[in-house]
Design a protein around this motif. Structure first.
Motif, PDB file in Angstrom:
ATOM      1  N   THR A 126       0.826  -1.216   0.000  1.00  0.00           N
ATOM      2  CA  THR A 126       0.000   0.000   0.000  1.00  0.00           C
ATOM      3  C   THR A 126       0.855   1.259   0.000  1.00  0.00           C
ATOM      4  OG1 THR A 126      -0.050  -0.180   2.409  1.00  0.00           O
ATOM      5  CG2 THR A 126      -1.993  -0.993   1.224  1.00  0.00           C
ATOM      6  N   LEU A 183       4.146   3.972  -1.147  1.00  0.00           N
ATOM      7  CA  LEU A 183       4.423   4.730  -2.375  1.00  0.00           C
ATOM      8  C   LEU A 183       4.923   3.807  -3.489  1.00  0.00           C
ATOM      9  CD1 LEU A 183       4.914   7.507  -3.845  1.00  0.00           C
ATOM     10  CD2 LEU A 183       7.230   7.418  -2.918  1.00  0.00           C
ATOM     11  N   GLY A 189       5.260   0.347  -3.251  1.00  0.00           N
ATOM     12  CA  GLY A 189       4.517  -0.917  -3.288  1.00  0.00           C
ATOM     13  C   GLY A 189       3.251  -0.835  -4.114  1.00  0.00           C
ATOM     14  N   SER A 192      -2.911  -3.103   6.736  1.00  0.00           N
ATOM     15  CA  SER A 192      -4.315  -2.788   6.451  1.00  0.00           C
ATOM     16  C   SER A 192      -5.018  -3.937   5.718  1.00  0.00           C
ATOM     17  CB  SER A 192      -4.435  -1.471   5.669  1.00  0.00           C
ATOM     18  OG  SER A 192      -3.574  -1.485   4.567  1.00  0.00           O
ATOM     19  N   LEU A 213       5.798  -7.614  11.533  1.00  0.00           N
ATOM     20  CA  LEU A 213       6.355  -7.530  12.892  1.00  0.00           C
ATOM     21  C   LEU A 213       5.803  -8.633  13.780  1.00  0.00           C
ATOM     22  CD1 LEU A 213       6.394  -3.676  13.592  1.00  0.00           C
ATOM     23  CD2 LEU A 213       8.312  -5.180  13.001  1.00  0.00           C
ATOM     24  N   VAL A 239       8.965  -3.950   0.268  1.00  0.00           N
ATOM     25  CA  VAL A 239       9.072  -2.487   0.153  1.00  0.00           C
ATOM     26  C   VAL A 239       8.385  -1.831   1.359  1.00  0.00           C
ATOM     27  CG1 VAL A 239       9.482  -2.126  -2.296  1.00  0.00           C
ATOM     28  CG2 VAL A 239       7.178  -2.618  -1.540  1.00  0.00           C
ATOM     29  N   THR A 240       8.557  -2.483   2.528  1.00  0.00           N
ATOM     30  CA  THR A 240       8.014  -1.884   3.746  1.00  0.00           C
ATOM     31  C   THR A 240       8.901  -0.724   4.185  1.00  0.00           C
ATOM     32  OG1 THR A 240       9.316  -3.422   5.086  1.00  0.00           O
ATOM     33  CG2 THR A 240       7.030  -4.038   4.632  1.00  0.00           C
ATOM     34  N   ASN A 241       8.353   0.095   5.066  1.00  0.00           N
ATOM     35  CA  ASN A 241       9.165   1.096   5.755  1.00  0.00           C
ATOM     36  C   ASN A 241       8.684   1.185   7.191  1.00  0.00           C
ATOM     37  OD1 ASN A 241      11.205   2.900   6.107  1.00  0.00           O
ATOM     38  ND2 ASN A 241      10.502   4.355   4.564  1.00  0.00           N
ATOM     39  N   SER A 286      16.557  -1.099  -0.905  1.00  0.00           N
ATOM     40  CA  SER A 286      17.413  -0.393   0.050  1.00  0.00           C
ATOM     41  C   SER A 286      17.869   0.927  -0.590  1.00  0.00           C
ATOM     42  CB  SER A 286      18.590  -1.294   0.442  1.00  0.00           C
ATOM     43  OG  SER A 286      19.276  -0.735   1.535  1.00  0.00           O
ATOM     44  N   VAL A 287      18.914   1.513  -0.040  1.00  0.00           N
ATOM     45  CA  VAL A 287      19.272   2.876  -0.440  1.00  0.00           C
ATOM     46  C   VAL A 287      20.737   2.939  -0.893  1.00  0.00           C
ATOM     47  CG1 VAL A 287      19.222   5.308   0.245  1.00  0.00           C
ATOM     48  CG2 VAL A 287      17.705   3.661   1.388  1.00  0.00           C
ATOM     49  N   PHE A 341      18.822   5.233  10.737  1.00  0.00           N
ATOM     50  CA  PHE A 341      17.997   4.688   9.662  1.00  0.00           C
ATOM     51  C   PHE A 341      18.848   3.803   8.746  1.00  0.00           C
ATOM     52  CE2 PHE A 341      16.022   4.602   5.503  1.00  0.00           C
ATOM     53  CZ  PHE A 341      14.712   4.294   5.817  1.00  0.00           C
ATOM     54  N   LYS A 391      18.914  -0.191   7.691  1.00  0.00           N
ATOM     55  CA  LYS A 391      18.855  -0.731   6.314  1.00  0.00           C
ATOM     56  C   LYS A 391      20.010  -1.718   6.089  1.00  0.00           C
ATOM     57  CE  LYS A 391      16.218   0.142   3.545  1.00  0.00           C
ATOM     58  NZ  LYS A 391      14.853  -0.462   3.343  1.00  0.00           N
ATOM     59  N   ALA A 413      18.261   1.986  -4.317  1.00  0.00           N
ATOM     60  CA  ALA A 413      17.815   3.129  -5.133  1.00  0.00           C
ATOM     61  C   ALA A 413      18.343   4.429  -4.544  1.00  0.00           C
ATOM     62  CB  ALA A 413      16.283   3.170  -5.167  1.00  0.00           C
ATOM     63  N   PHE A 437      10.491  12.207  -2.472  1.00  0.00           N
ATOM     64  CA  PHE A 437      11.064  12.360  -1.125  1.00  0.00           C
ATOM     65  C   PHE A 437      11.744  13.720  -0.939  1.00  0.00           C
ATOM     66  CE2 PHE A 437      14.569  11.174   1.932  1.00  0.00           C
ATOM     67  CZ  PHE A 437      13.747  10.939   3.031  1.00  0.00           C
ATOM     68  N   ARG A 480       3.946  10.018   1.542  1.00  0.00           N
ATOM     69  CA  ARG A 480       3.271  10.030   2.827  1.00  0.00           C
ATOM     70  C   ARG A 480       4.254  10.134   3.982  1.00  0.00           C
ATOM     71  NH1 ARG A 480       0.198   5.007   3.586  1.00  0.00           N
ATOM     72  NH2 ARG A 480       2.303   4.238   3.410  1.00  0.00           N
TER      73      ARG A 480
HETATM   74  N1  LIG Z   1      12.448   7.614   0.331  1.00  0.00           N
HETATM   75  C1  LIG Z   1      13.447   7.395  -0.507  1.00  0.00           C
HETATM   76  O1  LIG Z   1      13.915   8.311  -1.215  1.00  0.00           O
HETATM   77  C2  LIG Z   1      14.037   5.993  -0.605  1.00  0.00           C
HETATM   78  C3  LIG Z   1      15.159   5.784  -1.421  1.00  0.00           C
HETATM   79  C4  LIG Z   1      15.639   4.476  -1.574  1.00  0.00           C
HETATM   80  C5  LIG Z   1      15.030   3.410  -0.896  1.00  0.00           C
HETATM   81  N2  LIG Z   1      13.952   3.658  -0.077  1.00  0.00           N
HETATM   82  C6  LIG Z   1      13.312   2.503   0.597  1.00  0.00           C
HETATM   83  O2  LIG Z   1      12.101   2.207  -0.079  1.00  0.00           O
HETATM   84  C7  LIG Z   1      11.257   1.451   0.795  1.00  0.00           C
HETATM   85  C8  LIG Z   1       9.794   1.811   0.539  1.00  0.00           C
HETATM   86  O3  LIG Z   1       9.588   3.189   0.731  1.00  0.00           O
HETATM   87  P1  LIG Z   1       8.157   3.875   0.499  1.00  0.00           P
HETATM   88  O4  LIG Z   1       8.394   5.348   0.503  1.00  0.00           O
HETATM   89  O5  LIG Z   1       7.438   3.235  -0.634  1.00  0.00           O
HETATM   90  O6  LIG Z   1       7.417   3.474   1.871  1.00  0.00           O
HETATM   91  P2  LIG Z   1       5.969   3.944   2.382  1.00  0.00           P
HETATM   92  O7  LIG Z   1       5.236   4.691   1.337  1.00  0.00           O
HETATM   93  O8  LIG Z   1       6.175   4.593   3.711  1.00  0.00           O
HETATM   94  O9  LIG Z   1       5.212   2.539   2.589  1.00  0.00           O
HETATM   95  C9  LIG Z   1       5.581   1.687   3.613  1.00  0.00           C
HETATM   96  C10 LIG Z   1       4.771   0.403   3.489  1.00  0.00           C
HETATM   97  O10 LIG Z   1       5.180  -0.457   4.562  1.00  0.00           O
HETATM   98  C11 LIG Z   1       4.017  -1.017   5.120  1.00  0.00           C
HETATM   99  N3  LIG Z   1       4.253  -1.462   6.482  1.00  0.00           N
HETATM  100  C12 LIG Z   1       4.543  -0.712   7.576  1.00  0.00           C
HETATM  101  N4  LIG Z   1       4.632  -1.500   8.654  1.00  0.00           N
HETATM  102  C13 LIG Z   1       4.402  -2.776   8.232  1.00  0.00           C
HETATM  103  C14 LIG Z   1       4.334  -4.032   8.890  1.00  0.00           C
HETATM  104  N5  LIG Z   1       4.545  -4.160  10.210  1.00  0.00           N
HETATM  105  N6  LIG Z   1       4.046  -5.139   8.150  1.00  0.00           N
HETATM  106  C15 LIG Z   1       3.833  -5.047   6.804  1.00  0.00           C
HETATM  107  N7  LIG Z   1       3.891  -3.875   6.127  1.00  0.00           N
HETATM  108  C16 LIG Z   1       4.153  -2.755   6.850  1.00  0.00           C
HETATM  109  C17 LIG Z   1       2.984   0.091   5.043  1.00  0.00           C
HETATM  110  O11 LIG Z   1       1.669  -0.436   5.215  1.00  0.00           O
HETATM  111  P3  LIG Z   1       0.418   0.473   5.697  1.00  0.00           P
HETATM  112  O12 LIG Z   1       0.090   1.362   4.526  1.00  0.00           O
HETATM  113  O13 LIG Z   1      -0.666  -0.510   5.966  1.00  0.00           O
HETATM  114  O14 LIG Z   1       0.897   1.233   6.897  1.00  0.00           O
HETATM  115  C18 LIG Z   1       3.246   0.580   3.619  1.00  0.00           C
HETATM  116  O15 LIG Z   1       2.596  -0.250   2.694  1.00  0.00           O
HETATM  117  C19 LIG Z   1      11.767   1.707   2.213  1.00  0.00           C
HETATM  118  O16 LIG Z   1      12.323   0.527   2.744  1.00  0.00           O
HETATM  119  C20 LIG Z   1      12.881   2.743   2.034  1.00  0.00           C
HETATM  120  O17 LIG Z   1      13.967   2.533   2.890  1.00  0.00           O
HETATM  121  C21 LIG Z   1      13.453   4.912   0.065  1.00  0.00           C
END
Ligand SMILES: NC(=O)c1ccc[n+]([C@@H]2O[C@H](COP(=O)([O-])OP(=O)(O)OC[C@H]3O[C@@H](n4cnc5c(N)ncnc54)[C@H](OP(=O)(O)O)[C@@H]3O)[C@@H](O)[C@H]2O)c1
Length: 258
Positions: free
Chosen positions: A9, A11, A13, A33, A39, A57-59, A95-96, A107, A111, A130, A136, A257
């Motif tokens: 659910t 960004l 995923g 959800s 966890l 792709v959790t966070n 990952s990053v 953080f 990772k 990535a 972001f 988000r």
């Molecule tokens: N931001 C960046 O620029 C960047 C760059 C490179 C890599 N990344 C990595 O990309 C990944 C994904 O990022 P994103 O921005 O797409 O994340 P996001 O939008 O915050 O989405 C996080 C997802 O994780 C789920 N989640 C949270 N707790 C969970 C649990 N206990 N069990 C199962 N699912 C759970 C959330 O579900 P709900 O919606 O139900 O809460 C949501 O679907 C991260 O690991 C991050 O480190 C990010």
């Protein structure tokens, strides 16, 4: 082939699940959800039944040092255990780029712990690192804001569109595990302060961006190449200017988000 997107659910995923669905794959977009919690293990056995590929792709909901480490360690351990029982043949995690250069941040220590658990497991894997998502960039500005000023170091920066991240993950999900790390990044290199300045200007945000070599990124010191990938990184197609022109028309809440 059944593919489970954990964090389906989020960004990345939600975009990935949609792309795979459009390609005719059997996709499960799993998250708390939809009753799947990495966890606690809740719902994992059912979600993974018959799955060939899992994309994580959790966070973490909290980025506080201890909380984020606990999240990625517990979540990854549970996921790998349930995948082993279900006979999953390919674990993919996002990952990053530069994680090992950014370990002053809790953080990124989390990772790296996630990556190390995956490498130590018996499940064939692909770790995709990535660069920062265009979506972001607004969050980076917020994290570096004091009053009306955003202070940032002018280091190299090669962000990419979330759409391109999802596209790359989709390609990896359809391929054999590399049992290695693959870097992906944006098609252009900028300076971090310049990107933030352009992003704020496009939204008519009045904050002023100050270029300061000693300013911190994400609370830590970074150097010229800390955030950019190696020369062999796979590059996305979307250019920042084109994304900005599109994003300016979309409410900010629909972009990122976190
Ligand atoms: N931001 C960046 O620029 C960047 C760059 C490179 C890599 N990344 C990595 O990309 C990944 C994904 O990022 P994103 O921005 O797409 O994340 P996001 O939008 O915050 O989405 C996080 C997802 O994780 C789920 N989640 C949270 N707790 C969970 C649990 N206990 N069990 C199962 N699912 C759970 C959330 O579900 P709900 O919606 O139900 O809460 C949501 O679907 C991260 O690991 C991050 O480190 C990010």
């Amino acid at each position: 082939m059944k593919i489970v997107v954990i964090g389906g659910t989020g960004l990345i995923g939600s975009k990935l699940a949609q792309k795979l669905h459009e390609q005719g794959q059997e996709v499960v977009a799993a998250s708390p959800s939809s009753g799947v919690n990495t966890l606690t293990g809740e719902g994992l056995a059912d979600a993974l039944k018959g799955a060939s590929v899992v994309v994580d792709v959790t966070n973490s909901p909290s980025w506080e040092d201890a909380a984020v480490l606990k999240f990625f360690e517990t979540s990854t351990r549970n996921l790998l255990d349930y995948e082993a029982s279900a006979g999953v043949g390919h674990h993919i995690a996002l990952s990053v780029v530069g994680t090992e250069r950014l370990l002053a941040s809790g953080f990124f220590r989390a990772k790296l712990a996630q990556e190390n658990l995956i490498k130590a497991s018996s499940i064939p894997y692909s770790i995709i690192r990535a660069t920062q998502f265009f979506e972001f960039v607004g969050k980076i500005a917020d994290l570096s804001t004091e009053g009306n000023k955003v202070r940032l170091p002018p280091v190299l920066f090669q962000p990419m569109a979330a759409d391109d991240v999802a596209g790359a993950l989709g390609g990896i999900a359809m391929s054999s595990p590399v049992n290695d790390t693959v870097e992906i990044g944006g098609p252009e290199q900028f300076r971090l302060d310049e990107v933030i300045r352009r992003d704020l200007a496009s939204r008519k945000d009045p904050r002023e961006v100050i270029s300061d070599p000693h300013a911190r990124y994400y609370g830590i010191e970074v150097s010229e190449r800390s955030l950019v990938p190696n020369n062999d990184a796979r590059l996305g197609e979307t250019r920042f200017e084109d994304w900005l022109n599109h994003a300016a028309k979309v409410p900010k809440t629909h972009q990122q988000r976190a």
